[in-house]
Write an enzyme that holds these catalytic residues in place. Structure first.
Site, PDB file in Angstrom:
ATOM      1  N   GLU A  67       0.848  -1.197   0.000  1.00  0.00           N
ATOM      2  CA  GLU A  67       0.000   0.000   0.000  1.00  0.00           C
ATOM      3  C   GLU A  67       0.874   1.235   0.000  1.00  0.00           C
ATOM      4  OE1 GLU A  67      -2.895  -0.361   3.161  1.00  0.00           O
ATOM      5  OE2 GLU A  67      -4.009  -1.881   2.080  1.00  0.00           O
ATOM      6  N   HIS A  85      -9.184   9.959   2.873  1.00  0.00           N
ATOM      7  CA  HIS A  85      -8.732   8.886   1.979  1.00  0.00           C
ATOM      8  C   HIS A  85      -8.907   9.376   0.547  1.00  0.00           C
ATOM      9  CE1 HIS A  85      -8.259   5.010   0.052  1.00  0.00           C
ATOM     10  NE2 HIS A  85      -7.946   4.469   1.225  1.00  0.00           N
ATOM     11  N   ARG A  96      -0.833   9.102   1.952  1.00  0.00           N
ATOM     12  CA  ARG A  96      -2.258   9.357   1.729  1.00  0.00           C
ATOM     13  C   ARG A  96      -2.602  10.847   1.755  1.00  0.00           C
ATOM     14  NH1 ARG A  96      -5.822   5.406   5.203  1.00  0.00           N
ATOM     15  NH2 ARG A  96      -5.036   3.880   3.732  1.00  0.00           N
ATOM     16  N   HIS A 139     -11.778  10.025   6.567  1.00  0.00           N
ATOM     17  CA  HIS A 139     -11.522   8.596   6.774  1.00  0.00           C
ATOM     18  C   HIS A 139     -11.065   8.251   8.186  1.00  0.00           C
ATOM     19  CE1 HIS A 139     -10.553   4.568   5.460  1.00  0.00           C
ATOM     20  NE2 HIS A 139      -9.293   4.689   5.841  1.00  0.00           N
ATOM     21  N   ARG A 159      -1.645   9.090   9.269  1.00  0.00           N
ATOM     22  CA  ARG A 159      -1.466   7.652   9.528  1.00  0.00           C
ATOM     23  C   ARG A 159      -1.039   6.904   8.269  1.00  0.00           C
ATOM     24  NH1 ARG A 159      -4.842   3.248   8.780  1.00  0.00           N
ATOM     25  NH2 ARG A 159      -6.654   4.568   8.367  1.00  0.00           N
TER      26      ARG A 159
HETATM   27  P1  FAD Z   1     -14.369   1.098  15.513  1.00  0.00           P
HETATM   28  O1  FAD Z   1     -14.053  -0.128  14.776  1.00  0.00           O
HETATM   29  O2  FAD Z   1     -14.928   2.208  14.726  1.00  0.00           O
HETATM   30  O3  FAD Z   1     -15.404   0.728  16.663  1.00  0.00           O
HETATM   31  C1  FAD Z   1     -16.023   1.723  17.423  1.00  0.00           C
HETATM   32  C2  FAD Z   1     -17.071   1.094  18.290  1.00  0.00           C
HETATM   33  O4  FAD Z   1     -17.508   2.035  19.252  1.00  0.00           O
HETATM   34  C3  FAD Z   1     -18.317   0.623  17.563  1.00  0.00           C
HETATM   35  O5  FAD Z   1     -18.677  -0.614  18.097  1.00  0.00           O
HETATM   36  C4  FAD Z   1     -19.384   1.649  17.950  1.00  0.00           C
HETATM   37  O6  FAD Z   1     -20.673   1.119  18.021  1.00  0.00           O
HETATM   38  C5  FAD Z   1     -18.911   1.986  19.344  1.00  0.00           C
HETATM   39  N1  FAD Z   1     -19.364   3.284  19.833  1.00  0.00           N
HETATM   40  C6  FAD Z   1     -19.081   4.508  19.340  1.00  0.00           C
HETATM   41  N2  FAD Z   1     -19.660   5.452  20.094  1.00  0.00           N
HETATM   42  C7  FAD Z   1     -20.313   4.807  21.091  1.00  0.00           C
HETATM   43  C8  FAD Z   1     -21.109   5.209  22.170  1.00  0.00           C
HETATM   44  N3  FAD Z   1     -21.379   6.520  22.411  1.00  0.00           N
HETATM   45  N4  FAD Z   1     -21.651   4.278  22.985  1.00  0.00           N
HETATM   46  C9  FAD Z   1     -21.430   2.953  22.768  1.00  0.00           C
HETATM   47  N5  FAD Z   1     -20.663   2.511  21.755  1.00  0.00           N
HETATM   48  C10 FAD Z   1     -20.124   3.427  20.934  1.00  0.00           C
HETATM   49  N6  FAD Z   1      -7.485   0.506   8.877  1.00  0.00           N
HETATM   50  C11 FAD Z   1      -6.526  -0.407   8.619  1.00  0.00           C
HETATM   51  O7  FAD Z   1      -5.579  -0.552   9.397  1.00  0.00           O
HETATM   52  N7  FAD Z   1      -6.601  -1.185   7.506  1.00  0.00           N
HETATM   53  C12 FAD Z   1      -7.630  -1.088   6.609  1.00  0.00           C
HETATM   54  O8  FAD Z   1      -7.678  -1.815   5.637  1.00  0.00           O
HETATM   55  C13 FAD Z   1      -8.633  -0.129   6.858  1.00  0.00           C
HETATM   56  N8  FAD Z   1      -9.656   0.022   5.986  1.00  0.00           N
HETATM   57  C14 FAD Z   1     -10.672   0.867   6.323  1.00  0.00           C
HETATM   58  C15 FAD Z   1     -11.792   0.929   5.485  1.00  0.00           C
HETATM   59  C16 FAD Z   1     -12.865   1.718   5.837  1.00  0.00           C
HETATM   60  C17 FAD Z   1     -14.077   1.771   4.937  1.00  0.00           C
HETATM   61  C18 FAD Z   1     -12.826   2.469   7.041  1.00  0.00           C
HETATM   62  C19 FAD Z   1     -13.987   3.318   7.443  1.00  0.00           C
HETATM   63  C20 FAD Z   1     -11.707   2.428   7.850  1.00  0.00           C
HETATM   64  C21 FAD Z   1     -10.629   1.624   7.494  1.00  0.00           C
HETATM   65  N9  FAD Z   1      -9.502   1.547   8.312  1.00  0.00           N
HETATM   66  C22 FAD Z   1      -8.531   0.638   8.033  1.00  0.00           C
HETATM   67  C23 FAD Z   1      -9.453   2.255   9.580  1.00  0.00           C
HETATM   68  C24 FAD Z   1      -9.829   1.274  10.689  1.00  0.00           C
HETATM   69  O9  FAD Z   1     -10.839   0.410  10.229  1.00  0.00           O
HETATM   70  C25 FAD Z   1     -10.312   1.958  11.944  1.00  0.00           C
HETATM   71  O10 FAD Z   1      -9.482   3.028  12.296  1.00  0.00           O
HETATM   72  C26 FAD Z   1     -10.327   0.955  13.083  1.00  0.00           C
HETATM   73  O11 FAD Z   1     -11.087  -0.171  12.724  1.00  0.00           O
HETATM   74  C27 FAD Z   1     -10.881   1.595  14.332  1.00  0.00           C
HETATM   75  O12 FAD Z   1     -11.114   0.576  15.284  1.00  0.00           O
HETATM   76  P2  FAD Z   1     -11.727   0.966  16.677  1.00  0.00           P
HETATM   77  O13 FAD Z   1     -11.939  -0.305  17.393  1.00  0.00           O
HETATM   78  O14 FAD Z   1     -10.911   2.007  17.304  1.00  0.00           O
HETATM   79  O15 FAD Z   1     -13.122   1.657  16.323  1.00  0.00           O
HETATM   80  C1  SIN Z   2      -7.630   1.022   2.463  1.00  0.00           C
HETATM   81  O1  SIN Z   2      -7.864  -0.171   2.284  1.00  0.00           O
HETATM   82  O2  SIN Z   2      -7.271   1.809   1.587  1.00  0.00           O
HETATM   83  C2  SIN Z   2      -7.769   1.567   3.837  1.00  0.00           C
HETATM   84  C3  SIN Z   2      -6.557   1.243   4.565  1.00  0.00           C
HETATM   85  C4  SIN Z   2      -6.426   2.083   5.805  1.00  0.00           C
HETATM   86  O3  SIN Z   2      -7.247   2.944   6.079  1.00  0.00           O
HETATM   87  O4  SIN Z   2      -5.447   1.844   6.509  1.00  0.00           O
END
Ligand code: FAD
Ligand code: SIN
Length: 513
Positions: free
Chosen positions: A124, A239, A283, A344, A379
């Site tokens: 990537e 993104h 990015r 993103h 990031r």
């Molecule tokens: P999240 O996975 O967002 O989880 C947050 C949780 O908190 C959810 O369960 C939600 O319901 C809960 N929540 C929020 N507010 C409240 C509240 N007030 N009360 C109760 N619950 C609450 N990163 C990579 O490293 N590789 C990738 O390939 C990648 N691809 C991505 C593709 C997309 C489309 C997106 C959107 C992001 C991508 N990212 C990627 C970024 C990455 O997915 C996220 O930064 C990461 O998953 C965040 O994880 P997290 O557990 O911190 O939060």
């Molecule tokens: C992507 O697949 O381009 C998202 C990867 C990331 O947010 O780290």
């Protein structure tokens, strides 16, 4: 009995909960404001970055340094972070990656394999080597989340509450001791010895985002109200390639990693005009280049040309994206896709140390909600899922060990009184997208700050509380962007286009109590 309340069911929340249980008999409650799978994690596509010992390198692009090394992953992470990263946090992230990937495999995660049986790895942008593990080609998030959800549901020491909205944190005698939770229309206080914010990001700050609707910055807002320090809020990553249709689904960076290129409306590849690494530049650079190119040449979108990869490869390597693009009416094996940058990932968040401890005793932050400093001003792709694992495990370790003393941080104080006019979320998002997104300058930031300060959202429904959180997040982001009078990483000021060593220190804020 010792208890922990984990707010969030993405990779960071679930992994912290499971690590707490692996290390102790602490009773854990996990809250998700929607269904368990409604998280940024579930939608992650490209993969998870990790340098594993002895794995084979595969992929279509020319290989990077051979063999790959943790040092090289650290270097790439710091380079993407634009001189703003915490080097110690970056080193922890990269060096603890393989141990956590091993735990995921133990939990039943099925990473894609190369023909020789080793892990398949992709490339990537801004990674100098192919080191991105993936699942189901482009369904990495769901492939990681599903076994984590299964494991959490199977553990009798973990209670999982879906559709439970954490409205606020409870702070007593200088310590966070629980949260106010709204569930089935009822509000109650859930007390716990430790509270872990794992609420993810805040794509809802902007009109166009790759994030699902749960990403409304609730954790940053609740932590702020509880008096915790927040940092680096001016750094929000856009993104470069969201499909330019309603909902703006992400087209993974891995597609460019496999050789797709960006073209403008005239069909010309333009990225080389802006950065020697072209489409594989960091990015922030690619998103900014698209924004600048559109401003110079006119038009509303650019085009991601994956046609040279061929239909067979696209279907095999990117089955989810193949379905998403077809559903939107595109045949990407034949025609370039219209794409635009979309909000993103928030590099800023609740200030924590590298054990997830915030500035308020009893309160931890892990995953996207936290600002460890690991990502600096931008990031590196696929470092976020990894962050959830590495810092989730470290937070669990700290909670079990109850390490002392609690960390402190110097923060500037800020007072934000709500405005007189009821806010509409879409209006707030429009102001943010118009003035506080990829290209910023003083006049626009002042217009946005003034407008945001006019608004409030004080209803008691979950949607109104989310809007209040977004409003607070947007005001903090705009204030931080106004205060950073230089350009760095994802924060670009047209009126201060240079990066200044003198102005580089983090902006750390706390509510004036
Ligand atoms: P999240 O996975 O967002 O989880 C947050 C949780 O908190 C959810 O369960 C939600 O319901 C809960 N929540 C929020 N507010 C409240 C509240 N007030 N009360 C109760 N619950 C609450 N990163 C990579 O490293 N590789 C990738 O390939 C990648 N691809 C991505 C593709 C997309 C489309 C997106 C959107 C992001 C991508 N990212 C990627 C970024 C990455 O997915 C996220 O930064 C990461 O998953 C965040 O994880 P997290 O557990 O911190 O939060
Ligand atoms: C992507 O697949 O381009 C998202 C990867 C990331 O947010 O780290």
């Amino acid at each position: 009995m010792t208890t922990a309340l984990v707010i969030g069911s993405g990779i960071a929340g679930l992994y912290t909960a499971l690590e707490l249980r692996r290390r102790s008999d602490i009773q854990v409650t996990v809250l998700a404001k929607g269904a368990l799978a409604q998280s940024n994690t579930w939608y992650a596509q490209g993969g998870i970055a990790a340098v594993l010992p002895g794995r084979d390198q595969v992929g279509q692009l020319p290989p990077g340094p051979d063999p790959d090394s943790i040092e090289s992953h650290v270097t790439d992470t710091l380079a993407a972070g634009a001189g703003h990263s915490d080097g110690r946090a970056a080193r922890i992230l990269c060096s603890e990656a393989s141990a956590q990937i091993g735990r995921l495999v133990d939990l039943g995660t099925l990473f894609d394999r190369a023909p020789d049986g080793g892990f398949a790895v992709g490339r990537e942008a801004a990674h100098t080597a192919a080191r991105i593990l993936h699942i189901g080609g482009d369904a990495t998030g769901a492939g990681i989340a599903a076994p984590l959800i299964r494991a959490a549901q199977a553990d009798p020491g973990i209670s999982v509450w879906e559709h439970a909205f954490a409205a606020d944190l409870v702070r007593e005698n200088g310590k966070v001791s629980g949260a106010v939770v709204v569930r089935d229309g009822h509000q109650r206080v859930v007390s716990a010895d430790s509270v872990v914010l794992a609420t993810g990001g805040a794509g809802g700050l902007f009109a166009h985002s790759t994030n699902p609707s749960v990403a409304t910055g609730d954790g940053v807002a609740a932590a702020w109200r509880a008096g915790a320090a927040v940092a680096d809020l001016e750094f929000f990553q856009f993104h470069p390639t969201a499909l330019n249709v309603a909902g703006h689904p992400l087209i993974s960076e891995a597609v460019r990693g496999e050789g797709a290129v960006l073209r403008d409306a005239s069909g010309r590849r333009f990225m080389a005009d802006y950065h020697p690494a072209g489409e594989l530049a960091p990015r922030d650079v690619v998103s900014r280049s698209i924004a600048l190119h559109l401003a110079r040449t006119g038009g509303e979108e650019v085009f991601l040309d994956a046609t040279k990869l061929g239909a067979d490869f696209l279907i095999r390597r990117f089955p989810t994206l193949n379905a998403v693009t077809a559903q939107a009416g595109f045949d990407w094996a034949r025609n370039p896709l219209p794409v635009v940058p979309a909000a993103h990932y928030w590099m800023g968040g609740v200030w924590t140390d590298t054990a997830g401890r915030t500035s308020v005793p009893g309160l931890y932050g892990v995953g996207e909600v936290a600002r460890t400093g690991v990502h600096g001003a931008n990031r590196l792709a696929s470092n976020s899922l990894l962050e959830g694992l590495v810092f989730g495990a470290r937070a669990a370790e700290a909670i079990v060990a109850e390490r002392a003393p609690w960390p402190t941080v110097d923060a500037d104080t800020l007072s934000l009184a709500p405005g007189p006019v009821r806010a509409a979320r879409a209006d707030m998002q429009r102001v943010m997208s118009d003035h506080v997104s990829i290209l910023r300058e003083d006049a626009g930031l002042r217009i946005a700050s003034k407008q945001l300060a006019e608004w409030h959202s004080n209803g008691s429904s979950v949607a109104e509380r989310e809007t209040a959180n977004l409003l607070l997040g947007s005001r903090l982001l705009a204030a931080s962007a106004l205060a950073r009078t230089e350009s760095r990483g994802a924060h670009y000021r047209a009126d201060f286009p240079g990066t200044s060593a003198r102005k580089g220190s983090p902006i750390i804020l706390r509510r004036a109590l």
